[in-house]
Write a protein that holds these residues in place. Structure first.
Motif, short mmCIF file in Angstrom:
data_model
loop_
_atom_site.label_atom_id
_atom_site.label_comp_id
_atom_site.label_asym_id
_atom_site.label_seq_id
_atom_site.Cartn_x
_atom_site.Cartn_y
_atom_site.Cartn_z
N GLY A 74 24.20 15.54 18.52
CA GLY A 74 24.57 15.53 19.96
C GLY A 74 24.72 16.00 20.99
N GLY A 78 22.94 16.21 24.71
CA GLY A 78 23.88 16.43 25.14
C GLY A 78 23.45 17.50 26.43
N PHE A 83 21.31 11.81 27.49
CA PHE A 83 22.49 11.25 27.57
C PHE A 83 22.05 10.45 26.24
CE2 PHE A 83 23.30 13.58 31.77
CZ PHE A 83 23.40 15.28 31.02
N ARG A 87 24.46 9.53 23.14
CA ARG A 87 25.18 9.34 22.61
C ARG A 87 25.20 8.80 21.39
NH1 ARG A 87 24.03 6.68 27.50
NH2 ARG A 87 25.85 8.12 28.15
N GLU A 88 23.72 7.85 21.55
CA GLU A 88 23.59 7.46 20.18
C GLU A 88 24.14 8.48 18.70
OE1 GLU A 88 19.39 6.45 20.42
OE2 GLU A 88 20.04 4.78 21.47
N ASP A 91 28.01 7.91 18.12
CA ASP A 91 28.34 6.83 17.75
C ASP A 91 27.64 6.87 16.49
OD1 ASP A 91 28.48 5.78 20.48
OD2 ASP A 91 27.21 4.38 20.75
N ARG A 113 32.09 14.08 22.64
CA ARG A 113 31.66 12.51 23.73
C ARG A 113 31.63 12.78 25.24
NH1 ARG A 113 30.11 6.90 21.76
NH2 ARG A 113 29.91 6.13 23.16
N GLU A 117 30.02 11.98 28.98
CA GLU A 117 29.93 10.87 29.56
C GLU A 117 30.27 12.36 30.90
OE1 GLU A 117 28.98 7.87 28.46
OE2 GLU A 117 30.35 8.08 26.77
N ARG A 122 29.36 8.79 33.86
CA ARG A 122 29.98 7.88 33.60
C ARG A 122 31.67 7.82 33.28
NH1 ARG A 122 27.39 4.28 29.72
NH2 ARG A 122 28.72 4.39 27.74
N ALA A 125 34.33 5.97 30.62
CA ALA A 125 33.57 5.81 29.66
C ALA A 125 34.39 7.47 29.00
CB ALA A 125 32.17 6.22 29.06
#
Length: 932
Positions: A74, A78, A83, A87-88, A91, A113, A117, A122, A125
């Motif tokens: 991730g 990123g 992004f 994020r997946e 998660d 994360r 974000e 975001r 988030a």
């Protein structure tokens, strides 16, 4: 390399790994560590392939390892700007940990994360992930030897604005970390902490050191992170060349390792720097490149930031409609991100575009939004402009409303701190807001005349009071409360950083002020809680309202207070007497300050020929006609006058103004007794302290430091002060002070350490006859300072901030040295040199000088001064009597070195009728003879 698999692909991969050949946990940990090291070196392709292979080979029960591999994937995605895919991965990592796994792995995924974000814009988030990571990290049992965990705790506390907690975690990290990256990681975190504390220069040095260490260690990603942070710090410092160089290096490094997010951000910054350098073409190229990259990444924050900068390019090019489009697009994006600080930046751009396009209604709309909810840096600009619009429309009530808002915010941004450009910007804005507020009260026909005069004077005084009264209150409280002192120092450091930001680039200002403002607000609230009623003396507070009426009621019948307020169109002199308050119109600020500077320069020059004396007398007559003659009619028979000067009027010795229209000069000294005060609020505050001190009976009358031995240190080349030792000896005799130990310190005994360690609060009068280093700045290293004898481990230099730490409780401090009354004329009250420092350190009054004093004559002047003081005269009255004795040739000659020196002293004294010798000293402070 392409974007990573979606959530379905992740689950399939996890299923496949259960069927694949599993690797041993220790082997998997070793492979993951090697991949993390490759990630730090910027080898993303290698990391992605290796992580995918490792993920497929891990057994189903390796929850921590699997989640950490997913987190690493991730992070790669990123950095490349993918992004949603990143994020997946996070998660999936967090979902896997839901059924077990370590806190460290969970925090690692959440922290990664947060970064993604934030980059995606975001905001909610990112805040949620940060809060969750913070909660897990602080709720976990601490492993004393876990350096990685302490680093995470430090970073989490840093991002949450909890510096003290971050420093403790950093200390634990340094204590347990082993290996080459430890010191560089620590430097980077410490640099971030210093930036938050306002020590931008220190932050830049540490970040530069960390960046170089990371480069040597081949940790390209950490190097890039440090570079990006240093660029922002260099911009806050105003060093655009350093910022540009660091940004260029960072952009090249980002391109080399494929860090698309940082690459786009650095192109945006380079574009802004090109715009500041006046290269609109290059700025547009770089900013459009950044915008496209951010758009490809769906990075809302980056798109909006690029739009803001492109709007500025269009605005400077006179293309208001195009600028409005960019600013409006940025506003919509920031509203989508719920980023209040940057929404306000977009409002500022929209207001500027409306003003450029002549759309007053739209400008007023956006300014209104800013004036009611903006950060201090944006709010005062908006409120000032709204006040100007109301002034043009002849609406004094609206002028008062918005000028009052502007002045309130400007007083939070201390104009004595920061860069010279920042000081000038803020001081000019404060002056303009105060001027509009004063004139609005005086011009409002609906307000009763006496009330209007009182309101106008209180408005004028508030523009001065923040600079002195708040710091005076804090100085008194912090001397007794060490914890409060440390808190006040942190607030002052943030004030410096806010002043720096407020004097720089508009787009950056709101960013910096928004970040710092939140932290300052929290610390300020705690400080005010500790200080209690001290904050009541600030602008608009109940303690300030009614102050003028209270002062008028307390003034003696023979006393007048003349408060000057300088304006661009006209200036005002407020005259307070026991009969009430009057207002007199004066010439514009430029004219009065020109007269003041001209007179000061002529007076401080040693007397030469008759023509120079005539020109000087003419300058003193012109200053009298402009400054004092217009108010004489309001004084009646009153001859005791307290001057509250502003701007360059602070360097005017009012005693030396010539009142006679021609012929032999007759000086104002011969008619009036003058003293000065920083402001009405300061006068009242100092008066209260003065009353308390005079009730004490347990103090010694006098202590003197004179003629230090400059055998080494910064002052070793300075000439010997032949009259200084005699000066303090004569003063001691006049006051009847004991000749024993603890009264006089001269030669090698007059040391810096002795002054700092002596219980100065036990002496009513403290006399310092020494050399000084005069300066109009209060930055460490260039501050006004006293030279004393250097002791062991000392340089002998007692600087401004060191004076504040002295333990004083004195009725009077005498600074018998050159230029001790100088201060920054841009500051709110101007008394931020040695005079202000000693007042804040605990003196009721300070006798200080406006220019170089004559060492041969000063002992005679001081002898007559102390003679009158011992006879019961106030300090201003005693100084006047001493001056009159000099002017009339009635002073007593005191030989300095024996009989051979008598004739030389008499020759000098014969010239001492000249104001160069008797006029430099002024009394600043409470002036105990003013009140009933």
């Amino acid at each position: 390399m392409t974007a990573g698999p979606g959530s379905v692909g992740v689950l399939i991969t996890l299923a496949v790994q259960a069927l694949a050949g599993a690797v041993h946990a220790d082997e998997g940990e070793a492979r993951l560590l090697r991949l993390e090291e490759a990630f730090e070196r910027g080898q993303d392709a290698l990391v992605w392939d290796g992580a995918s292979e490792l993920l497929a080979s891990l057994p189903a029960g390796a929850v921590d390892l699997t989640s950490r591999v997913l987190t690493l994937r991730g992070r790669v995605l990123g950095d490349e700007g993918h992004f949603a895919a990143a994020r997946e991965q996070f998660d999936a990592a967090l979902a896997l940990l839901g059924g077990g796994g370590s806190v460290e792995a969970r925090v690692e995924a959440l922290v990664a994360r947060v970064v993604v974000e934030r980059a995606a814009g975001r905001t909610r988030a990112a805040r949620a992930a940060l809060a969750e990571a913070d909660a897990w990290a602080n709720g976990a049992a601490r492993a004393p030897a876990d350096a990685a965990a302490e680093r995470v705790r430090a970073l989490l506390a840093l991002r949450a604005g909890r510096q003290q907690e971050a420093r403790l975690a950093l200390q634990r990290f340094v204590a347990v970390c082993a290996g080459s990256p430890c010191s560089s990681v620590a430097d980077r975190i410490e640099g971030s902490l210093l930036a938050l504390d306002g020590d931008l220069a220190g932050a830049a040095d540490l970040l530069r050191r960390a960046e170089m260490a990371f480069a040597r260690e081949g940790r390209s990603r950490e190097q890039l992170d440090a570079l990006v942070e240093r660029v922002e710090v260099e911009r806050a410092l105003g060093d655009r060349d350093q910022a540009r160089a660091a940004a260029a290096i960072g952009a090249g490094l980002a391109a080399r390792i494929g860090h698309a997010r940082h690459g786009a951000e650095l192109n945006r910054i380079l574009g802004e720097l090109a715009l500041e350098a006046g290269d609109a073409t290059e700025a547009t190229r770089l900013l459009e490149m950044a915008r496209k990259a951010f758009t490809d990444m769906h990075a809302l924050s980056g798109i909006a930031g690029s739009r803001l900068a492109l709007g500025r390019v269009a605005l400077l090019g006179g293309r208001a409609p195009e600028a409005r489009i960019h600013f409006e697009a940025a506003r919509v994006l920031y509203e989508e991100m719920a980023d209040e600080g940057r929404i306000q930046t977009a409002w500022r751009g929209l207001a500027a575009a409306a003003r450029s396009g002549g759309d007053v209604a739209a400008e007023r709309r956006w300014l209104g939004e800013l004036a009611l909810s903006g950060s201090p840096g944006a709010r005062w600009e908006a409120a000032s402009r709204l006040a100007e619009l109301a002034e043009a429309e002849g609406d004094p009530a609206e002028v008062r409303r918005f000028a009052g808002l502007a002045l309130e915010d400007l007083q939070r941004l201390d104009a004595r701190l920061g860069t010279p450009a920042a000081r000038e910007t803020l001081a000019a804005a404060r002056q303009r807001a105060s001027e509009m507020l004063v004139e609005a009260w005086l011009a409002d026909a609906d307000v009763e005349a006496q009330q209007a005069r009182v309101e106008a004077l209180e408005a004028a005084d508030r523009s001065l009071a923040r600079g002195f009264v708040e710091l005076l209150d804090r100085a008194g409280s912090t001397r007794a409360l060490p914890a409060t002192a440390r808190l006040a120092q942190r607030v002052a450091a943030i004030d410096r950083a806010m002043a720096l930001a407020a004097g720089g680039d508009p787009a950056f200002d709101a960013e910096a002020l928004h970040r710092l403002g939140h932290l300052r607000g929290r610390l300020e609230a705690e400080l005010r809680h500790q200080l209690g009623s001290a904050s009541d003396r600030l602008q608009g507070a109940p303690g300030h309202r009614g102050r003028v009426a209270a002062l008028v009621g307390a003034l003696g019948d023979e006393v007048a207070v003349v408060a000057y307020h300088l304006g661009a169109v006209r200036s005002r002199a407020f005259v307070l007497t026991s009969a009430g308050t009057a207002v007199v119109a004066l010439a514009p600020r430029a004219r009065l300050e020109a007269l003041a500077r001209d007179l000061h320069e002529r007076l401080r020059a040693r007397p030469s020929g008759a023509r120079e004396r005539r020109e000087r007398d003419a300058a003193a007559r012109a200053a009298y006609r402009a400054l004092l003659e217009p108010v004489v009619g309001q004084l009646g028979s009153r001859r005791r006058v307290v001057i509250i000067p502003q701007g360059a009027l602070r360097i005017v010795p009012f005693d030396a103004l010539v009142t006679s229209p021609s012929g032999r000069p007759r000086y104002a000294l011969e008619e009036f007794v003058f003293s000065q005060a920083p402001s009405l609020a300061a006068l009242a505050t100092l008066r209260g302290e003065d009353l308390r001190r005079r009730a004490r009976v347990d103090r010694f009358p006098f202590v003197g430091f004179a003629a230090p031995a400059y055998d080494r240190g910064p002052a070793r080349e300075l000439p010997e002060l032949a009259g200084a030792a005699l000066e303090v000896e004569l003063a001691r005799r006049r006051l009847g002070a004991d000749a024993g130990p603890g009264t006089l310190f001269t030669g090698p005994l007059a040391t810096e350490r002795r002054l700092e360690e002596l219980a100065l609060d036990r002496y009513a009068i403290v006399h310092l006859a020494t050399h000084t280093s005069a300066s109009d700045s209060t930055a460490r290293g260039s501050t006004p300072a006293l030279f004393l004898a250097p002791g062991e481990g000392e340089d002998g230099l007692v600087q401004w901030d060191e004076v504040l730490r002295l333990r004083l409780d004195a009725d009077l401090v005498v600074l018998s040295a050159c230029d001790t009354a100088r201060g920054d004329l841009h500051a709110g009250d101007g008394f931020d040199g040695l005079t202000g420092a000693f007042l804040r350190a605990g003196a009721s009054e300070v006798l200080a000088s406006l220019w170089e004093v004559e060492d041969t004559v000063t002992p005679t002047l001081m002898d007559r001064f102390y003679e009158a003081l011992a006879g019961g005269e106030s300090a201003p009255a005693a100084l006047r009597l001493a001056r009159l004795a000099m002017l009339r040739g009635e002073a007593t000659v005191h030989p300095l070195t024996g009989a051979a020196d008598v004739e030389r002293s008499r020759r000098v004294l014969a010239r001492a009728r000249d104001p160069f010798y008797w006029a430099p000293f002024v009394v600043v402070g409470s002036a105990g003879d003013v009140f009933r």
